[in-house]
Write a protein that holds these residues in place. Structure first.
Motif, PDB file in Angstrom:
ATOM      1  N   LEU A 151      31.356 -34.803  18.193  1.00  0.00           N
ATOM      2  CA  LEU A 151      31.673 -36.180  17.833  1.00  0.00           C
ATOM      3  C   LEU A 151      31.489 -37.110  19.027  1.00  0.00           C
ATOM      4  O   LEU A 151      30.953 -38.227  18.900  1.00  0.00           O
ATOM      5  CB  LEU A 151      33.113 -36.247  17.316  1.00  0.00           C
ATOM      6  N   TYR A 152      31.921 -36.668  20.184  1.00  0.00           N
ATOM      7  CA  TYR A 152      31.779 -37.454  21.422  1.00  0.00           C
ATOM      8  C   TYR A 152      30.304 -37.752  21.695  1.00  0.00           C
ATOM      9  O   TYR A 152      29.927 -38.896  21.973  1.00  0.00           O
ATOM     10  CB  TYR A 152      32.401 -36.653  22.556  1.00  0.00           C
ATOM     11  N   ALA A 153      29.454 -36.710  21.594  1.00  0.00           N
ATOM     12  CA  ALA A 153      28.033 -36.888  21.877  1.00  0.00           C
ATOM     13  C   ALA A 153      27.375 -37.792  20.833  1.00  0.00           C
ATOM     14  O   ALA A 153      26.571 -38.671  21.178  1.00  0.00           O
ATOM     15  CB  ALA A 153      27.335 -35.530  21.910  1.00  0.00           C
ATOM     16  N   ARG A 154      27.708 -37.592  19.570  1.00  0.00           N
ATOM     17  CA  ARG A 154      27.106 -38.420  18.512  1.00  0.00           C
ATOM     18  C   ARG A 154      27.483 -39.886  18.680  1.00  0.00           C
ATOM     19  O   ARG A 154      26.659 -40.784  18.502  1.00  0.00           O
ATOM     20  CB  ARG A 154      27.556 -37.931  17.132  1.00  0.00           C
ATOM     21  N   THR A 155      28.743 -40.119  19.035  1.00  0.00           N
ATOM     22  CA  THR A 155      29.226 -41.492  19.145  1.00  0.00           C
ATOM     23  C   THR A 155      28.602 -42.206  20.333  1.00  0.00           C
ATOM     24  O   THR A 155      28.101 -43.325  20.215  1.00  0.00           O
ATOM     25  CB  THR A 155      30.761 -41.500  19.279  1.00  0.00           C
ATOM     26  N   LEU A 156      28.619 -41.563  21.495  1.00  0.00           N
ATOM     27  CA  LEU A 156      28.107 -42.225  22.696  1.00  0.00           C
ATOM     28  C   LEU A 156      26.590 -42.358  22.695  1.00  0.00           C
ATOM     29  O   LEU A 156      26.052 -43.356  23.184  1.00  0.00           O
ATOM     30  CB  LEU A 156      28.568 -41.457  23.949  1.00  0.00           C
ATOM     31  N   LEU A 157      25.895 -41.367  22.146  1.00  0.00           N
ATOM     32  CA  LEU A 157      24.439 -41.361  22.245  1.00  0.00           C
ATOM     33  C   LEU A 157      23.747 -41.824  20.963  1.00  0.00           C
ATOM     34  O   LEU A 157      22.518 -41.916  20.926  1.00  0.00           O
ATOM     35  CB  LEU A 157      23.951 -39.949  22.601  1.00  0.00           C
ATOM     36  N   GLY A 158      24.528 -42.097  19.925  1.00  0.00           N
ATOM     37  CA  GLY A 158      23.914 -42.562  18.685  1.00  0.00           C
ATOM     38  C   GLY A 158      23.112 -41.497  17.961  1.00  0.00           C
ATOM     39  O   GLY A 158      22.200 -41.819  17.193  1.00  0.00           O
ATOM     40  N   LEU A 159      23.444 -40.235  18.190  1.00  0.00           N
ATOM     41  CA  LEU A 159      22.732 -39.144  17.540  1.00  0.00           C
ATOM     42  C   LEU A 159      23.237 -38.956  16.114  1.00  0.00           C
ATOM     43  O   LEU A 159      24.444 -39.012  15.859  1.00  0.00           O
ATOM     44  CB  LEU A 159      22.931 -37.838  18.318  1.00  0.00           C
ATOM     45  N   GLU A 160      22.315 -38.740  15.187  1.00  0.00           N
ATOM     46  CA  GLU A 160      22.691 -38.496  13.802  1.00  0.00           C
ATOM     47  C   GLU A 160      22.837 -37.002  13.498  1.00  0.00           C
ATOM     48  O   GLU A 160      23.131 -36.628  12.375  1.00  0.00           O
ATOM     49  CB  GLU A 160      21.665 -39.128  12.867  1.00  0.00           C
ATOM     50  N   LEU A 195      19.001 -32.171  25.994  1.00  0.00           N
ATOM     51  CA  LEU A 195      17.657 -31.828  25.531  1.00  0.00           C
ATOM     52  C   LEU A 195      17.389 -32.419  24.146  1.00  0.00           C
ATOM     53  O   LEU A 195      16.312 -32.974  23.895  1.00  0.00           O
ATOM     54  CB  LEU A 195      17.498 -30.305  25.510  1.00  0.00           C
ATOM     55  N   LYS A 196      18.355 -32.330  23.247  1.00  0.00           N
ATOM     56  CA  LYS A 196      18.176 -32.914  21.910  1.00  0.00           C
ATOM     57  C   LYS A 196      18.058 -34.430  21.989  1.00  0.00           C
ATOM     58  O   LYS A 196      17.251 -35.048  21.291  1.00  0.00           O
ATOM     59  CB  LYS A 196      19.332 -32.509  21.003  1.00  0.00           C
ATOM     60  N   TYR A 197      18.893 -35.031  22.827  1.00  0.00           N
ATOM     61  CA  TYR A 197      18.862 -36.480  22.990  1.00  0.00           C
ATOM     62  C   TYR A 197      17.488 -36.946  23.473  1.00  0.00           C
ATOM     63  O   TYR A 197      16.915 -37.903  22.939  1.00  0.00           O
ATOM     64  CB  TYR A 197      19.950 -36.891  23.978  1.00  0.00           C
ATOM     65  N   ARG A 198      16.953 -36.265  24.466  1.00  0.00           N
ATOM     66  CA  ARG A 198      15.648 -36.664  24.988  1.00  0.00           C
ATOM     67  C   ARG A 198      14.545 -36.441  23.946  1.00  0.00           C
ATOM     68  O   ARG A 198      13.594 -37.230  23.859  1.00  0.00           O
ATOM     69  CB  ARG A 198      15.342 -35.902  26.278  1.00  0.00           C
ATOM     70  N   ALA A 199      14.665 -35.387  23.167  1.00  0.00           N
ATOM     71  CA  ALA A 199      13.670 -35.131  22.123  1.00  0.00           C
ATOM     72  C   ALA A 199      13.714 -36.217  21.049  1.00  0.00           C
ATOM     73  O   ALA A 199      12.664 -36.715  20.608  1.00  0.00           O
ATOM     74  CB  ALA A 199      13.914 -33.763  21.498  1.00  0.00           C
TER      75      ALA A 199
END
Length: 242
Positions: A151-160, A195-199
């Protein structure tokens, strides 16, 4: 099977003190996918995992071993494995991240590969948090850490993505050729998020495939408070850099 699609898959298997699990996980991978190859990336395991891997490689051409000088972090192990796989003369078309402790069931390898070869994904993720996925054998605090970190990563990085911390992944070759692997700053489990964020930022299409993640039965988990803290800090740094 890989021959039907022209795929030449390579499974990257980082190890540190996994002697109890290594032979079993190799047997399970080849039972599920006889035509896959495996690269064991060993960080000078004191328990002799690297020596056992060498003996297996001598007896089976599908197995190779990459020895590193010591424990340098999961992220660096995978980057070394990616570079080895991309440079290999066999021309591997898909590279997998996978744990050596049976947390990741090799029977999911086929579904992850199909998501790339037939489903149009550039990378596919074995996800615990999509319908059909889950965990087994986890205490409540591991559940809280995993879901909270996601949840932290999705919220801060806008990942779906539903499971941005997942470590069971299939990459089409061009993804790893496109990304600057040496720009990855995270050494521990935060590496999976970065790695997922950069992809995603590079425009890669990601599909999540449901898996059931099973707590290891033998050996010790490598996750600790220091690794979790590093992930929290690095996610914040990624967000601040935009």
């Amino acid at each position: 099977m890989p021959e039907d699609t022209g795929a030449r898959p390579l499974v990257l298997l980082p190890t540190y003190n996994e002697r109890e699990n290594l032979e079993g996980i190799l047997d399970a991978i080849f039972a599920a996918q006889p035509n896959f190859h495996v690269l064991v990336i060993d960080d000078a395991s004191p328990d002799g995992t690297g020596d056992l891997a060498d003996r297996r490689a001598e007896a089976d051409e599908r197995v190779a071993v990459l020895h590193r000088s010591g424990k340098q972090g999961l992220g660096k192990a995978y980057v070394a494995g990616f570079e080895w796989g991309l440079a290999h003369a066999r021309g591997y078309t898909h590279l997998f991240e996978m744990d050596a402790d049976f947390s990741h069931d090799p029977r999911y390898l086929a579904a992850l590969l199909r998501a790339c070869t037939e489903g149009g994904a550039d990378l596919s993720i074995g996800s615990r948090y999509v319908p059909g996925g889950g965990t087994r054998g986890w205490p409540w605090h591991r559940q809280l850490l995993s879901r909270g970190g996601g949840l932290y990563a999705r919220t801060l990085l806008g990942l779906e993505l539903r499971d941005p911390t997942a470590g069971f992944i299939c990459f089409a070759r061009h993804v790893l050729e496109t990304l600057d692997l040496h720009a990855l700053a995270t050494r521990g489990y935060g590496f999976q998020i970065e790695l997922k964020y950069r992809a995603v930022r590079a425009g890669m299409r990601v599909l999540e495939v449901p898996i059931v993640f099973v707590e290891r039965e033998r050996g010790q988990s490598k996750m600790d408070g220091k690794i979790a803290a590093e992930a929290l800090v690095k996610v914040l740094e990624l967000r601040l850099r935009g």
